[in-house]
Design a protein around this motif. Structure first.
Motif, PDB file in Angstrom:
ATOM      1  N   THR A  21       0.600  -1.595  -0.018  1.00  0.00           N
ATOM      2  CA  THR A  21      -0.122  -0.284   0.075  1.00  0.00           C
ATOM      3  C   THR A  21       1.038   1.185   0.211  1.00  0.00           C
ATOM      4  OG1 THR A  21       0.200  -0.467   2.333  1.00  0.00           O
ATOM      5  CG2 THR A  21      -1.841  -1.052   1.092  1.00  0.00           C
ATOM      6  N   PRO A  22       0.342   2.535  -0.681  1.00  0.00           N
ATOM      7  CA  PRO A  22       1.371   4.007  -0.971  1.00  0.00           C
ATOM      8  C   PRO A  22       1.387   4.194   0.691  1.00  0.00           C
ATOM      9  CG  PRO A  22      -1.421   4.097  -1.550  1.00  0.00           C
ATOM     10  CD  PRO A  22      -0.797   3.051  -1.115  1.00  0.00           C
ATOM     11  N   GLU A  23       2.643   4.939   0.682  1.00  0.00           N
ATOM     12  CA  GLU A  23       3.735   5.407   1.977  1.00  0.00           C
ATOM     13  C   GLU A  23       2.589   6.071   2.288  1.00  0.00           C
ATOM     14  OE1 GLU A  23       6.334   4.152   3.835  1.00  0.00           O
ATOM     15  OE2 GLU A  23       7.109   2.959   1.895  1.00  0.00           O
ATOM     16  N   ASN A  24       3.040   6.777   3.837  1.00  0.00           N
ATOM     17  CA  ASN A  24       2.125   7.716   4.473  1.00  0.00           C
ATOM     18  C   ASN A  24       0.635   8.112   4.514  1.00  0.00           C
ATOM     19  OD1 ASN A  24       5.087   8.505   5.263  1.00  0.00           O
ATOM     20  ND2 ASN A  24       4.884   9.789   3.578  1.00  0.00           N
ATOM     21  N   VAL A  25       0.105   6.397   3.789  1.00  0.00           N
ATOM     22  CA  VAL A  25      -1.340   6.101   4.292  1.00  0.00           C
ATOM     23  C   VAL A  25      -1.863   4.936   5.346  1.00  0.00           C
ATOM     24  CG1 VAL A  25      -3.133   5.486   2.469  1.00  0.00           C
ATOM     25  CG2 VAL A  25      -1.626   7.077   1.547  1.00  0.00           C
ATOM     26  N   TRP A  26      -2.413   5.736   6.169  1.00  0.00           N
ATOM     27  CA  TRP A  26      -3.133   4.285   7.677  1.00  0.00           C
ATOM     28  C   TRP A  26      -3.956   3.557   6.478  1.00  0.00           C
ATOM     29  CZ3 TRP A  26      -0.336   5.315  12.164  1.00  0.00           C
ATOM     30  CH2 TRP A  26      -0.116   6.380  11.834  1.00  0.00           C
ATOM     31  N   SER A  27      -3.320   2.481   6.472  1.00  0.00           N
ATOM     32  CA  SER A  27      -4.073   1.331   6.255  1.00  0.00           C
ATOM     33  C   SER A  27      -3.614  -0.195   7.205  1.00  0.00           C
ATOM     34  CB  SER A  27      -3.201   1.122   4.672  1.00  0.00           C
ATOM     35  OG  SER A  27      -3.437   1.882   3.295  1.00  0.00           O
ATOM     36  N   TYR A  28      -4.567  -0.729   7.634  1.00  0.00           N
ATOM     37  CA  TYR A  28      -5.247  -1.490   7.978  1.00  0.00           C
ATOM     38  C   TYR A  28      -6.376  -2.706   7.117  1.00  0.00           C
ATOM     39  CZ  TYR A  28      -4.775   2.398  11.237  1.00  0.00           C
ATOM     40  OH  TYR A  28      -4.195   3.601  11.938  1.00  0.00           O
ATOM     41  N   HIS A  29      -6.327  -4.095   8.416  1.00  0.00           N
ATOM     42  CA  HIS A  29      -6.859  -4.729   7.645  1.00  0.00           C
ATOM     43  C   HIS A  29      -7.000  -5.991   6.595  1.00  0.00           C
ATOM     44  CE1 HIS A  29      -7.714  -3.893  12.248  1.00  0.00           C
ATOM     45  NE2 HIS A  29      -8.408  -3.303  11.981  1.00  0.00           N
ATOM     46  N   PRO A  30      -6.124  -6.639   6.011  1.00  0.00           N
ATOM     47  CA  PRO A  30      -5.850  -6.849   4.669  1.00  0.00           C
ATOM     48  C   PRO A  30      -6.933  -8.427   4.909  1.00  0.00           C
ATOM     49  CG  PRO A  30      -3.967  -7.314   6.440  1.00  0.00           C
ATOM     50  CD  PRO A  30      -4.427  -6.352   7.264  1.00  0.00           C
ATOM     51  N   ALA A  31      -6.937  -8.532   3.735  1.00  0.00           N
ATOM     52  CA  ALA A  31      -8.092  -9.624   3.440  1.00  0.00           C
ATOM     53  C   ALA A  31      -7.879  -9.812   1.880  1.00  0.00           C
ATOM     54  CB  ALA A  31      -9.580  -9.013   3.778  1.00  0.00           C
ATOM     55  N   TRP A  32      -7.378 -11.041   1.427  1.00  0.00           N
ATOM     56  CA  TRP A  32      -7.201 -11.723   0.131  1.00  0.00           C
ATOM     57  C   TRP A  32      -7.747 -12.044  -0.540  1.00  0.00           C
ATOM     58  CZ3 TRP A  32      -2.667 -12.158  -1.654  1.00  0.00           C
ATOM     59  CH2 TRP A  32      -0.778 -12.315  -0.343  1.00  0.00           C
TER      60      TRP A  32
ATOM     61  N   GLY B  23       0.786  -1.416  -6.553  1.00  0.00           N
ATOM     62  CA  GLY B  23       0.474  -0.769  -7.757  1.00  0.00           C
ATOM     63  C   GLY B  23      -0.655   0.229  -6.634  1.00  0.00           C
ATOM     64  N   LYS B  24      -1.041   1.449  -7.531  1.00  0.00           N
ATOM     65  CA  LYS B  24      -2.053   2.098  -7.351  1.00  0.00           C
ATOM     66  C   LYS B  24      -3.035   1.538  -6.635  1.00  0.00           C
ATOM     67  CE  LYS B  24      -4.660   5.569  -9.043  1.00  0.00           C
ATOM     68  NZ  LYS B  24      -5.019   7.261 -10.797  1.00  0.00           N
ATOM     69  N   PRO B  25      -3.551   1.297  -6.105  1.00  0.00           N
ATOM     70  CA  PRO B  25      -5.237   1.226  -5.375  1.00  0.00           C
ATOM     71  C   PRO B  25      -6.319   1.519  -5.920  1.00  0.00           C
ATOM     72  CG  PRO B  25      -3.659   2.138  -3.127  1.00  0.00           C
ATOM     73  CD  PRO B  25      -2.742   2.180  -4.750  1.00  0.00           C
ATOM     74  N   ARG B  26      -7.758   0.612  -5.826  1.00  0.00           N
ATOM     75  CA  ARG B  26      -8.025   1.252  -5.877  1.00  0.00           C
ATOM     76  C   ARG B  26      -9.846   1.533  -4.695  1.00  0.00           C
ATOM     77  NH1 ARG B  26     -12.743  -1.872  -8.937  1.00  0.00           N
ATOM     78  NH2 ARG B  26     -11.315  -3.897  -8.772  1.00  0.00           N
ATOM     79  N   ARG B  27     -10.071   2.298  -4.698  1.00  0.00           N
ATOM     80  CA  ARG B  27     -11.063   2.896  -3.854  1.00  0.00           C
ATOM     81  C   ARG B  27     -12.572   1.798  -3.898  1.00  0.00           C
ATOM     82  NH1 ARG B  27     -11.773   8.723  -0.666  1.00  0.00           N
ATOM     83  NH2 ARG B  27     -13.574   8.121   0.448  1.00  0.00           N
ATOM     84  N   LEU B  28     -13.209   1.327  -3.456  1.00  0.00           N
ATOM     85  CA  LEU B  28     -14.234   0.600  -3.726  1.00  0.00           C
ATOM     86  C   LEU B  28     -14.922   1.477  -2.969  1.00  0.00           C
ATOM     87  CD1 LEU B  28     -13.532  -3.304  -3.461  1.00  0.00           C
ATOM     88  CD2 LEU B  28     -13.722  -1.431  -5.355  1.00  0.00           C
TER      89      LEU B  28
END
Length: 327
Positions: A237-248, A282-287
């Motif tokens: 995930t991008p640097e300096n962006v707060w990201s949590y709880h991954p799910a495959w 890569g670039k995330p996609r917002r859902l």
């Protein structure tokens, strides 16, 4: 006679063609990947589901209580989740065909049960239980209710099963540092995957068993991937962006997660949303794009379609269904 038989044959082919076309359309609709998540967009925490494009959002629980932390049985028939609808946080099961719900955990010693995770064979649900001020990993047999405590030291959360069902990875604060540990499914042979001060939370085992995605609090909490031995760490995930709880995703190609673009600490208008990123990065996609907090994504396996879609009639399913709760 030959002409009559020809008409009958053509009519049968046309009828069969219509049936197959309808069946194919229904199966296609059922096979579209879906992601469930928790949101307070209606004023309290509910569990919603959407397709992988972020469209067709539906409220699954629709109850005045707080419902959150969804997880699905391997065949997609059942959703386990946490709710306080009976006075304290317990784990419940919802039948995705008829939306009937029954309570799974009912331990008078527990104050809070959460972070459920379904075993690959559908027999067990591992979860965290708070008892007497301690947080430990338990597992419960979904048929018999047999309850087993797996940890007895430290602060333990976020259990996740290996695809073969032989191991459970989890977060623990035991000893020095806060790290991800792995133990056998019976709680034996516990070992630390990585040794560091930063720790890692919310581990999630990939479907092929070769990777573990997790949250790490460096440069703004982000989603990282490593091998089960703790090697080859990389951020997806991008640097300096707060990201949590991954799910495959079920095919291992994507990771859904929640992200807060602004620093969440002290932010009175937190509005985390669900994102999707390739497991290669890569670039995330917002859902989701909502001012409420959308959290805890979970991929939902497709379920067989029923012949009768009405809720007031008994559902006839394609194929033979077992009566066991884990089917």
């Amino acid at each position: 006679m030959r002409q009559k038989l020809t008409h009958i044959a053509l009519g049968t082919i046309i009828l069969l063609g219509h049936f197959l076309l309808a069946a194919n359309l229904c199966v296609y609709a059922s096979d579209v990947p879906h992601i469930a998540f928790t949101s307070d967009r209606d004023g309290n925490r509910e569990i919603y589901i959407m397709d992988v494009r972020g469209e067709n959002v539906q409220n699954l629980t629709n109850h005045p209580a707080s419902d959150y932390f969804p997880t699905f049985s391997p065949n997609g028939r059942w959703m386990a989740f946490v709710s306080d609808r009976d006075g304290k946080n317990e784990i419940y099961l919802m039948n995705r065909y008829n939306k009937k719900i029954h309570r799974l955990t009912n331990n008078p010693k527990s104050v809070l049960n959460f972070f459920p995770a379904w075993s690959p064979d559908g027999q067990w649900i591992a979860f965290t239980s708070k008892q007497a001020g301690e947080y430990h990993i338990f597992k419960i047999d979904v048929d018999s209710g047999n309850l087993q405590q797996l940890t007895d030291e430290g602060y333990n959360m976020f259990p996740t099963w290996s695809p073969d069902g032989q191991q459970i990875a989890f977060y623990s604060s035991r000893g020095q540092g806060k790290d991800i540990f792995v133990m056998n499914a019976n709680g034996k042979r516990l070992r630390r995957i990585i040794q560091r001060d930063h720790g890692g939370g919310s581990p999630n085992w990939s479907p092929d068993g070769k990777r573990i995605a997790y949250t790490l609090g460096i440069a703004g909490a982000g989603i990282y991937i490593m091998s089960p031995s703790g090697q080859n760490n990389r951020r997806v995930t991008p640097e300096n962006v707060w990201s949590y709880h991954p799910a495959w995703s079920l095919d291992g190609q994507w990771i859904a997660y929640e992200a807060e673009v602004e620093n969440p600490w002290g932010n009175p208008k937190r509005d985390s949303n669900i994102y999707l990123v390739s497991s290669a990065g890569g670039k995330p996609r917002r859902l989701t794009d909502h001012p409420a907090r959308d959290r805890f994504p979970a991929w939902a396996p497709a379920v067989p379609l029923s012949v009768s879609p009405t809720a007031n009639t008994q559902t006839t399913l394609w194929g033979k269904l077992k009566k066991s709760v884990r089917d």
